[in-house]
Design a protein around this motif. Structure first.
Motif, PDB file in Angstrom:
ATOM      1  N   LYS A 185       0.820  -1.210   0.000  1.00 37.71           N
ATOM      2  CA  LYS A 185       0.000   0.000   0.000  1.00 37.71           C
ATOM      3  C   LYS A 185       0.862   1.273   0.000  1.00 37.71           C
ATOM      4  O   LYS A 185       1.985   1.260   0.512  1.00 37.71           O
ATOM      5  CB  LYS A 185      -0.903   0.011   1.248  1.00 37.71           C
ATOM      6  CG  LYS A 185      -1.927  -1.120   1.258  1.00 37.71           C
ATOM      7  CD  LYS A 185      -3.294  -0.562   0.908  1.00 37.71           C
ATOM      8  CE  LYS A 185      -4.352  -1.611   0.656  1.00 37.71           C
ATOM      9  NZ  LYS A 185      -4.329  -2.786   1.510  1.00 37.71           N
ATOM     10  N   CYS A 186       0.282   2.359  -0.538  1.00 40.15           N
ATOM     11  CA  CYS A 186       1.006   3.634  -0.660  1.00 40.15           C
ATOM     12  C   CYS A 186       1.595   4.093   0.678  1.00 40.15           C
ATOM     13  O   CYS A 186       2.753   4.506   0.742  1.00 40.15           O
ATOM     14  CB  CYS A 186       0.089   4.731  -1.189  1.00 40.15           C
ATOM     15  SG  CYS A 186      -0.233   4.575  -2.956  1.00 40.15           S
ATOM     16  N   HIS A 187       0.806   4.041   1.726  1.00 35.35           N
ATOM     17  CA  HIS A 187       1.291   4.583   2.997  1.00 35.35           C
ATOM     18  C   HIS A 187       2.506   3.809   3.511  1.00 35.35           C
ATOM     19  O   HIS A 187       3.407   4.387   4.104  1.00 35.35           O
ATOM     20  CB  HIS A 187       0.165   4.661   4.043  1.00 35.35           C
ATOM     21  CG  HIS A 187      -0.280   3.331   4.562  1.00 35.35           C
ATOM     22  ND1 HIS A 187       0.273   2.773   5.685  1.00 35.35           N
ATOM     23  CD2 HIS A 187      -1.213   2.450   4.116  1.00 35.35           C
ATOM     24  CE1 HIS A 187      -0.319   1.604   5.903  1.00 35.35           C
ATOM     25  NE2 HIS A 187      -1.211   1.382   4.978  1.00 35.35           N
ATOM     26  N   ASP A 226       8.502  -2.286  -7.463  1.00 37.25           N
ATOM     27  CA  ASP A 226       7.315  -2.723  -8.198  1.00 37.25           C
ATOM     28  C   ASP A 226       6.183  -1.718  -8.021  1.00 37.25           C
ATOM     29  O   ASP A 226       5.496  -1.360  -8.971  1.00 37.25           O
ATOM     30  CB  ASP A 226       6.850  -4.103  -7.703  1.00 37.25           C
ATOM     31  CG  ASP A 226       7.742  -5.221  -8.229  1.00 37.25           C
ATOM     32  OD1 ASP A 226       8.578  -4.934  -9.107  1.00 37.25           O
ATOM     33  OD2 ASP A 226       7.604  -6.356  -7.753  1.00 37.25           O
ATOM     34  N   HIS A 227       6.009  -1.270  -6.784  1.00 34.51           N
ATOM     35  CA  HIS A 227       4.934  -0.318  -6.496  1.00 34.51           C
ATOM     36  C   HIS A 227       5.213   1.030  -7.172  1.00 34.51           C
ATOM     37  O   HIS A 227       4.317   1.618  -7.786  1.00 34.51           O
ATOM     38  CB  HIS A 227       4.788  -0.125  -4.984  1.00 34.51           C
ATOM     39  CG  HIS A 227       3.706   0.852  -4.626  1.00 34.51           C
ATOM     40  ND1 HIS A 227       2.411   0.471  -4.344  1.00 34.51           N
ATOM     41  CD2 HIS A 227       3.717   2.204  -4.559  1.00 34.51           C
ATOM     42  CE1 HIS A 227       1.686   1.547  -4.101  1.00 34.51           C
ATOM     43  NE2 HIS A 227       2.452   2.618  -4.220  1.00 34.51           N
ATOM     44  N   ILE A 228       6.452   1.493  -7.072  1.00 38.26           N
ATOM     45  CA  ILE A 228       6.839   2.783  -7.658  1.00 38.26           C
ATOM     46  C   ILE A 228       6.587   2.789  -9.167  1.00 38.26           C
ATOM     47  O   ILE A 228       6.139   3.784  -9.728  1.00 38.26           O
ATOM     48  CB  ILE A 228       8.330   3.091  -7.340  1.00 38.26           C
ATOM     49  CG1 ILE A 228       8.482   3.464  -5.869  1.00 38.26           C
ATOM     50  CG2 ILE A 228       8.866   4.210  -8.225  1.00 38.26           C
ATOM     51  CD1 ILE A 228       9.925   3.532  -5.416  1.00 38.26           C
ATOM     52  N   LEU A 276       4.290   1.338 -10.735  1.00 38.31           N
ATOM     53  CA  LEU A 276       2.862   1.370 -11.028  1.00 38.31           C
ATOM     54  C   LEU A 276       2.170   2.622 -10.488  1.00 38.31           C
ATOM     55  O   LEU A 276       1.105   2.999 -10.964  1.00 38.31           O
ATOM     56  CB  LEU A 276       2.176   0.133 -10.430  1.00 38.31           C
ATOM     57  CG  LEU A 276       2.608  -1.217 -11.006  1.00 38.31           C
ATOM     58  CD1 LEU A 276       2.053  -2.351 -10.165  1.00 38.31           C
ATOM     59  CD2 LEU A 276       2.153  -1.347 -12.451  1.00 38.31           C
ATOM     60  N   CYS A 277       2.778   3.268  -9.500  1.00 39.20           N
ATOM     61  CA  CYS A 277       2.098   4.342  -8.778  1.00 39.20           C
ATOM     62  C   CYS A 277       2.849   5.665  -8.972  1.00 39.20           C
ATOM     63  O   CYS A 277       3.938   5.858  -8.448  1.00 39.20           O
ATOM     64  CB  CYS A 277       2.007   3.984  -7.291  1.00 39.20           C
ATOM     65  SG  CYS A 277       1.283   5.289  -6.301  1.00 39.20           S
ATOM     66  N   ALA A 278       2.240   6.581  -9.745  1.00 36.14           N
ATOM     67  CA  ALA A 278       2.885   7.859 -10.079  1.00 36.14           C
ATOM     68  C   ALA A 278       3.128   8.705  -8.828  1.00 36.14           C
ATOM     69  O   ALA A 278       4.141   9.395  -8.713  1.00 36.14           O
ATOM     70  CB  ALA A 278       2.027   8.623 -11.075  1.00 36.14           C
ATOM     71  N   ASN A 279       2.209   8.632  -7.910  1.00 34.29           N
ATOM     72  CA  ASN A 279       2.301   9.421  -6.683  1.00 34.29           C
ATOM     73  C   ASN A 279       3.550   9.050  -5.874  1.00 34.29           C
ATOM     74  O   ASN A 279       4.359   9.903  -5.497  1.00 34.29           O
ATOM     75  CB  ASN A 279       1.018   9.175  -5.871  1.00 34.29           C
ATOM     76  CG  ASN A 279       0.888  10.149  -4.715  1.00 34.29           C
ATOM     77  OD1 ASN A 279       1.641  11.104  -4.607  1.00 34.29           O
ATOM     78  ND2 ASN A 279      -0.074   9.892  -3.857  1.00 34.29           N
ATOM     79  N   CYS A 280       3.738   7.769  -5.641  1.00 31.13           N
ATOM     80  CA  CYS A 280       4.898   7.296  -4.884  1.00 31.13           C
ATOM     81  C   CYS A 280       6.185   7.496  -5.691  1.00 31.13           C
ATOM     82  O   CYS A 280       7.241   7.751  -5.123  1.00 31.13           O
ATOM     83  CB  CYS A 280       4.734   5.830  -4.501  1.00 31.13           C
ATOM     84  SG  CYS A 280       3.441   5.585  -3.263  1.00 31.13           S
ATOM     85  N   ARG A 281       6.063   7.371  -7.023  1.00 32.91           N
ATOM     86  CA  ARG A 281       7.241   7.557  -7.870  1.00 32.91           C
ATOM     87  C   ARG A 281       7.767   8.991  -7.748  1.00 32.91           C
ATOM     88  O   ARG A 281       8.958   9.228  -7.660  1.00 32.91           O
ATOM     89  CB  ARG A 281       6.898   7.238  -9.330  1.00 32.91           C
ATOM     90  CG  ARG A 281       8.124   7.192 -10.239  1.00 32.91           C
ATOM     91  CD  ARG A 281       7.837   6.459 -11.539  1.00 32.91           C
ATOM     92  NE  ARG A 281       6.745   7.071 -12.272  1.00 32.91           N
ATOM     93  CZ  ARG A 281       5.621   6.451 -12.623  1.00 32.91           C
ATOM     94  NH1 ARG A 281       5.431   5.182 -12.298  1.00 32.91           N
ATOM     95  NH2 ARG A 281       4.677   7.073 -13.296  1.00 32.91           N
TER      96      ARG A 281
END
Ligand SMILES: [Zn+2]
Length: 139
Positions: free
Chosen positions: A2-4, A28-30, A32-37
């Motif tokens: 999860k993002c948090h 992997d998450h980064i 897929l997720c622009a916010n976390c990237r």
């Protein structure tokens, strides 16, 4: 993941403090997720900025620990919605780190830090929470 959880681990990842397995999960998450990237890229830029300052006596360990600390503080501020003040806070912290690094370099240069930079770095690191105190007072 999860993002948090990713956001909580990002500064540690930049500091090289997560396992290879965890790093893969975060990457992997980064991807897929622009916010976390975006958060991750900001962190990397900040790290490179500090490392490129090339202050004598300032170890990479100290730099990454300081980044982790500032990011932790920054995240709290971001959650409180004070995004604009963050960048100002970061510049202040970066300036402080450079100033401290110079002071540590002088101490090591005069032979007072005879056991290398590590204990001097840690001693300096202990002074960092004063930034938090400084800004806590301004709320
Ligand atoms: Zn995310």
């Amino acid at each position: 993941m999860k993002c948090h959880k990713v956001k909580r681990l990002l500064s540690r990842m930049v500091a090289g403090e997560v396992s290879a397995e965890l790093q893969r999960a975060i990457t992997d998450h980064i991807n897929l997720c622009a916010n976390c990237r975006t958060d991750y890229e900001e962190l990397k830029q900040e790290q490179e900025l500090l490392l490129s300052a090339d202050v004598p006596g300032l170890s990479p360990y100290f730099v990454t620990r300081t980044i982790a600390r500032v990011q932790e503080l920054a995240r709290k501020k971001r959650e409180a919605g004070s995004w604009l003040r963050l960048h100002w806070l970061w510049r202040f912290a970066a300036g402080l780190v450079v100033a401290i690094g110079l002071a540590v370099g002088i101490v090591i240069g005069t032979g007072l830090g005879s056991n290398g930079g590590t204990s001097a770095d840690l001693a300096v690191l202990n002074t960092i929470p004063s930034i938090e105190e400084l800004f806590a007072g301004g709320e």
